[in-house]
Design a protein around this motif. Structure first.
Motif, short mmCIF file in Angstrom:
data_model
loop_
_atom_site.label_atom_id
_atom_site.label_comp_id
_atom_site.label_asym_id
_atom_site.label_seq_id
_atom_site.Cartn_x
_atom_site.Cartn_y
_atom_site.Cartn_z
N SER A 27 33.43 8.77 -4.22
CA SER A 27 34.09 7.80 -5.33
C SER A 27 33.01 6.34 -6.03
CB SER A 27 35.53 6.70 -5.06
OG SER A 27 36.00 6.07 -6.25
N ALA A 52 33.86 17.10 1.52
CA ALA A 52 35.04 16.24 1.31
C ALA A 52 35.62 17.78 1.79
CB ALA A 52 35.99 15.99 0.13
N GLU A 77 41.75 14.96 8.23
CA GLU A 77 41.81 13.89 6.68
C GLU A 77 40.83 12.91 6.59
OE1 GLU A 77 45.34 14.01 5.95
OE2 GLU A 77 45.90 15.74 6.04
N ASP A 78 40.52 13.01 7.75
CA ASP A 78 39.71 11.76 7.91
C ASP A 78 38.44 11.46 7.29
OD1 ASP A 78 39.47 13.45 9.53
OD2 ASP A 78 38.51 11.63 11.32
N LEU A 113 35.11 11.73 0.50
CA LEU A 113 35.32 11.43 -1.05
C LEU A 113 35.57 9.75 -1.53
CD1 LEU A 113 39.22 13.02 -1.29
CD2 LEU A 113 37.07 13.85 -2.44
N ALA A 114 35.70 8.88 -0.37
CA ALA A 114 35.60 7.04 -0.60
C ALA A 114 34.08 7.11 -1.54
CB ALA A 114 35.73 6.61 0.32
N ARG A 151 39.11 11.28 3.49
CA ARG A 151 39.35 10.34 2.75
C ARG A 151 37.07 9.92 2.76
NH1 ARG A 151 43.61 10.77 6.06
NH2 ARG A 151 45.51 10.80 5.17
#
Length: 225
Positions: A95, A75, A84-85, A91-92, A88
């Motif tokens: 998570s 990321a 940024e895509d 980061l998903a 994201r």
């Protein structure tokens, strides 16, 4: 059929009461020890399996932590490249991995609690087993002592009986000696001692009768003159 049906039966068992009710305490304590040892092996085997599960889970958690760091690094790289895509998306993934890591952490906590319980059970079982083995040693000592006391009593009774027989034989021998002494005084005599006294008594009677006769005859002679 075993004495105990489950772990709780062993822990809650009153060994002394069980042995007091047993027809053969030595056999009962051997069966107890055997069943306790078998149960202890089962609990240790379960503990080993749980420990292996914990090690595997810890390796999986280490891998998830590493993956989480890797996705965070991706990321950062994406952001540095103005993507940024992709940041994201990275980061998903991070998570999702951390959610799995939290679940694994709960599983590890449950395993730790299970191991703690198993550790306590092993300690309780080992203590109960030690108690049973101590009672077994005590039974062996008591049995040996009882056998020794019985042997001593039997030996003592044999000695007393032999002493009594010896005393009786000595008494019989003494009586035989006394009778033999009496009989020895009669050796060479024509009659017995009682016969001699009877003869003396008869002689006295004859002499008295002769004296009486002479006295009467003298009395008759004097009256005629």
């Amino acid at each position: 059929m075993g004495i105990f049906s489950r772990f709780g039966d062993i822990i809650n068992a009153n060994l002394t009461a069980l042995l007091d009710r047993a027809e053969d305490p030595a056999k009962m304590i051997r069966m107890m020890i055997q069943e306790m040892e078998e149960t202890l092996i089962e609990v240790r085997t379960t503990s080993a399996r749980v420990i292996a599960d914990r090690k595997e889970l810890e390796r999986r958690m280490d891998y998830l932590r590493q993956e989480s760091e890797n996705w965070e690094g991706k990321a950062r790289l994406a952001l540095s490249k103005n993507r940024e895509d992709l940041a994201r998306a990275a980061l998903a993934e991070k998570s999702a991995i951390e959610e799995n890591l939290q679940i694994a952490g709960k599983e590890l906590k449950a395993i730790e609690e299970q191991l703690e319980v198993l550790h306590e059970e092993i300690a309780q079982l080992q203590q109960k087993l030690d108690d049973a083995k101590a009672k077994q040693k005590s039974l062996v000592v008591r049995e040996q002592t009882a056998r020794s006391r019985m042997d001593i009593r039997r030996s003592s009774n044999r000695d007393k009986l032999e002493e009594a027989f010896n005393k009786f034989e000595a008494y019989e021998r003494k009586m035989d000696d006394l009778e033999a002494q009496v009989e020895s005084y009669d050796l060479g005599r024509t009659g017995s001692l009682m016969d001699e006294f009877s003869e003396l008594e008869r002689n006295d009677k004859v002499e008295q009768a002769l004296a009486d006769l002479k006295e009467r005859m003298n009395a008759d002679s004097g009256s005629k003159n």
